[in-house]
Design a protein around this motif. Structure first.
Motif, short mmCIF file in Angstrom:
data_model
loop_
_atom_site.label_atom_id
_atom_site.label_comp_id
_atom_site.label_asym_id
_atom_site.label_seq_id
_atom_site.Cartn_x
_atom_site.Cartn_y
_atom_site.Cartn_z
N GLU A 32 0.84 -1.20 0.00
CA GLU A 32 0.00 0.00 0.00
C GLU A 32 0.87 1.25 0.00
OE1 GLU A 32 -3.32 2.13 2.87
OE2 GLU A 32 -3.02 -0.02 3.02
N LYS A 33 1.91 1.24 0.80
CA LYS A 33 2.82 2.40 0.86
C LYS A 33 3.51 2.60 -0.48
CE LYS A 33 5.20 3.91 4.46
NZ LYS A 33 6.19 4.08 5.53
N LEU A 34 3.93 1.52 -1.11
CA LEU A 34 4.59 1.59 -2.41
C LEU A 34 3.65 2.15 -3.47
CD1 LEU A 34 7.02 0.97 -4.21
CD2 LEU A 34 6.14 -1.35 -4.44
N ARG A 35 2.40 1.68 -3.48
CA ARG A 35 1.42 2.19 -4.45
C ARG A 35 1.11 3.68 -4.21
NH1 ARG A 35 -0.82 -1.73 -7.58
NH2 ARG A 35 -0.54 -3.86 -6.87
N TYR A 36 1.06 4.06 -2.93
CA TYR A 36 0.83 5.47 -2.58
C TYR A 36 1.97 6.34 -3.11
CZ TYR A 36 0.44 9.65 0.31
OH TYR A 36 0.35 10.95 0.74
N LEU A 37 3.21 5.91 -2.87
CA LEU A 37 4.36 6.67 -3.35
C LEU A 37 4.36 6.77 -4.88
CD1 LEU A 37 7.13 5.25 -1.00
CD2 LEU A 37 6.12 7.54 -0.91
N ALA A 38 3.99 5.69 -5.55
CA ALA A 38 3.94 5.70 -7.02
C ALA A 38 2.85 6.66 -7.52
CB ALA A 38 3.69 4.29 -7.54
N ALA A 39 1.71 6.68 -6.84
CA ALA A 39 0.62 7.57 -7.24
C ALA A 39 1.02 9.03 -7.06
CB ALA A 39 -0.64 7.27 -6.44
#
Length: 71
Positions: A25-32
């Protein structure tokens, strides 16, 4: 800051007990966030007033601040 540096900094501040799901979730947030910054840099963003109008037209939310002003 490179993507690798951003990931390292972000995960260094994470608790030792972070789960794989939380890490994802953190990785997807950073990518977004990175994608949104790129869009803004390319001039592809929507002005704030237009975003508010779109939200209001679609009836998503109505916000009221402490003084009673509705957004």
């Amino acid at each position: 800051m490179s993507v690798k540096e951003q990931l390292i900094a972000s995960f260094q501040n994470s608790p030792e007990t972070i789960s794989w799901e939380e890490a994802e979730e953190k990785l997807r947030y950073l990518a977004a966030i990175d994608q949104a910054r790129g869009q803004l840099h390319r001039g592809e963003g929507i002005p704030h007033d237009e975003a508010k109008r779109q939200i209001d037209v679609q009836g998503w939310i109505t916000l009221t601040n402490n003084s009673g002003t509705t957004f």
